[in-house]
Design an enzyme around this catalytic site. Structure first.
Site, PDB file in Angstrom:
ATOM      1  N   ASP A  94      23.352 -59.182 -11.358  1.00 43.10           N
ATOM      2  CA  ASP A  94      23.919 -60.386 -11.929  1.00 43.10           C
ATOM      3  C   ASP A  94      24.387 -60.016 -13.319  1.00 43.10           C
ATOM      4  OD1 ASP A  94      24.409 -63.185 -11.315  1.00 43.10           O
ATOM      5  OD2 ASP A  94      23.196 -63.594 -13.094  1.00 43.10           O
ATOM      6  N   GLY A 147      37.682 -60.482 -13.729  1.00 41.62           N
ATOM      7  CA  GLY A 147      36.909 -61.393 -14.570  1.00 41.62           C
ATOM      8  C   GLY A 147      37.524 -61.569 -15.953  1.00 41.62           C
ATOM      9  N   ASP A 168      37.927 -59.328 -18.262  1.00 38.12           N
ATOM     10  CA  ASP A 168      38.418 -58.076 -18.856  1.00 38.12           C
ATOM     11  C   ASP A 168      39.624 -58.279 -19.782  1.00 38.12           C
ATOM     12  OD1 ASP A 168      36.459 -56.480 -17.780  1.00 38.12           O
ATOM     13  OD2 ASP A 168      37.670 -55.764 -16.103  1.00 38.12           O
ATOM     14  N   LYS A 173      35.933 -48.165 -18.302  1.00 39.87           N
ATOM     15  CA  LYS A 173      34.862 -49.031 -17.783  1.00 39.87           C
ATOM     16  C   LYS A 173      33.767 -48.225 -17.083  1.00 39.87           C
ATOM     17  CE  LYS A 173      35.109 -53.299 -16.548  1.00 39.87           C
ATOM     18  NZ  LYS A 173      35.252 -54.472 -15.678  1.00 39.87           N
TER      19      LYS A 173
HETATM   20  P1  ITT Z   1      28.373 -61.616  -6.751  1.00 33.38           P
HETATM   21  O1  ITT Z   1      27.365 -62.670  -7.167  1.00 33.38           O
HETATM   22  O2  ITT Z   1      28.785 -61.708  -5.318  1.00 33.38           O
HETATM   23  O3  ITT Z   1      27.966 -60.241  -7.160  1.00 33.38           O
HETATM   24  P2  ITT Z   1      29.960 -62.847  -8.828  1.00 33.38           P
HETATM   25  O4  ITT Z   1      31.374 -62.667  -9.303  1.00 33.38           O
HETATM   26  O5  ITT Z   1      29.537 -64.254  -8.522  1.00 33.38           O
HETATM   27  O6  ITT Z   1      29.745 -61.898  -7.559  1.00 33.38           O
HETATM   28  P3  ITT Z   1      28.046 -62.781 -10.954  1.00 33.38           P
HETATM   29  O7  ITT Z   1      27.362 -63.997 -10.459  1.00 33.38           O
HETATM   30  O8  ITT Z   1      27.220 -61.620 -11.414  1.00 33.38           O
HETATM   31  O9  ITT Z   1      29.021 -62.174  -9.866  1.00 33.38           O
HETATM   32  O10 ITT Z   1      29.043 -63.250 -12.083  1.00 33.38           O
HETATM   33  C1  ITT Z   1      29.436 -62.391 -13.064  1.00 33.38           C
HETATM   34  C2  ITT Z   1      30.747 -62.860 -13.646  1.00 33.38           C
HETATM   35  O11 ITT Z   1      30.845 -62.285 -14.960  1.00 33.38           O
HETATM   36  C3  ITT Z   1      31.928 -62.310 -12.859  1.00 33.38           C
HETATM   37  O12 ITT Z   1      32.375 -63.214 -11.871  1.00 33.38           O
HETATM   38  C4  ITT Z   1      32.970 -62.099 -13.956  1.00 33.38           C
HETATM   39  O13 ITT Z   1      33.644 -63.295 -14.211  1.00 33.38           O
HETATM   40  C5  ITT Z   1      32.110 -61.760 -15.162  1.00 33.38           C
HETATM   41  N1  ITT Z   1      31.970 -60.298 -15.296  1.00 33.38           N
HETATM   42  C6  ITT Z   1      30.895 -59.530 -14.973  1.00 33.38           C
HETATM   43  N2  ITT Z   1      31.152 -58.238 -15.202  1.00 33.38           N
HETATM   44  C7  ITT Z   1      32.409 -58.180 -15.664  1.00 33.38           C
HETATM   45  C8  ITT Z   1      33.254 -57.130 -16.060  1.00 33.38           C
HETATM   46  O14 ITT Z   1      32.885 -55.857 -15.981  1.00 33.38           O
HETATM   47  N3  ITT Z   1      34.474 -57.443 -16.489  1.00 33.38           N
HETATM   48  C9  ITT Z   1      34.894 -58.720 -16.559  1.00 33.38           C
HETATM   49  N4  ITT Z   1      34.175 -59.781 -16.182  1.00 33.38           N
HETATM   50  C10 ITT Z   1      32.935 -59.515 -15.743  1.00 33.38           C
END
Ligand code: ITT
Length: 197
Positions: free
Chosen positions: A71, A155, A157, A177
């Site tokens: 997460d 996301g 980025d 990254k």
């Molecule tokens: P899963 O739960 O299926 O893994 P998710 O997108 O819902 O997918 P998260 O609940 O961990 O994942 O949410 C993390 C959010 O944070 C993700 O959707 C992105 O918007 C942001 N995020 C995380 N890591 C990132 C990165 O390396 N670069 C940009 N945004 C990121």
């Protein structure tokens, strides 16, 4: 080794493929390879609890293999560390990356926020095939840009400029990254631990 990623985020999967490429005997799968898989709601109070929910849910249907769930999210100092665990759904339950970015930039202008410092954090939970649970953490500090730039990554980025850089993660791309992010740091810790067993 057979490793299953407890994620449906394609951006994360691409980054794990790069980060894990030196494991020559790796067979990599994700929860999307199980058509009937239903994720559980991420109702934990911390990144770790949510990573545990993801990894445990997949382990229940895929026992006896390596499982990795993470997460991650963005903590913005000027917004009292929000969006935090709500990062993926900041602009609503089905929000797109662009909608989330728009909400973040709006929140920083409604009441003008001078402090744009932020960090990405990642909490990773691994289950070994024998059921041991390992935890790894990673963080990347930086600043929120005033407007999106760059096409790479996913996301937030396009609006995250890592400390010491002048470009966003979406401009710096996968080479940067895969070495420096919250996810890369937690993954490297996992790979180190793997060498020791
Ligand atoms: P899963 O739960 O299926 O893994 P998710 O997108 O819902 O997918 P998260 O609940 O961990 O994942 O949410 C993390 C959010 O944070 C993700 O959707 C992105 O918007 C942001 N995020 C995380 N890591 C990132 C990165 O390396 N670069 C940009 N945004 C990121």
């Amino acid at each position: 080794m057979e490793l299953w990623l407890a994620t449906s985020n394609k951006g994360k999967v691409s980054e794990y493929k790069i980060g894990l490429r030196d494991l020559t005997d790796l067979k990599l799968f994700t929860q999307n390879d199980i058509p009937s898989f239903t994720p559980r709601p991420e109702d934990g109070k911390t990144f770790l609890e949510n990573a545990q929910i993801k990894a445990r849910t997949l382990k229940a249907v895929k026992p006896g293999v390596w499982i990795l769930g993470e997460d991650s999210g963005l903590e913005v100092e000027g917004l009292n560390n929000l969006p935090g665990i709500h990062t993926a759904r900041y602009a609503g339950p089905k929000a797109s990356d662009n909608e989330n970015i728009a909400k973040l930039l709006k929140m920083m202008t409604i009441r003008p926020i001078q402090n744009r410092r932020a960090r990405f954090v990642c909490s990773t939970v691994v289950f070994t095939p024998t059921g041991e649970e390992w935890h790894f953490e990673g963080a990347l500090s930086g600043n929120i840009a005033t407007k999106p730039s760059g096409q790479m990554g996913f996301g937030y980025d396009p609006v995250f400029v890592p400390e010491g850089q002048t470009q966003t993660l979406a401009e710096l791309g996968p080479g940067y990254k895969s070495q420096n992010t919250h996810r890369a740091i937690a993954l490297k810790a996992f790979l180190e631990k793997l060498k020791s067993v």
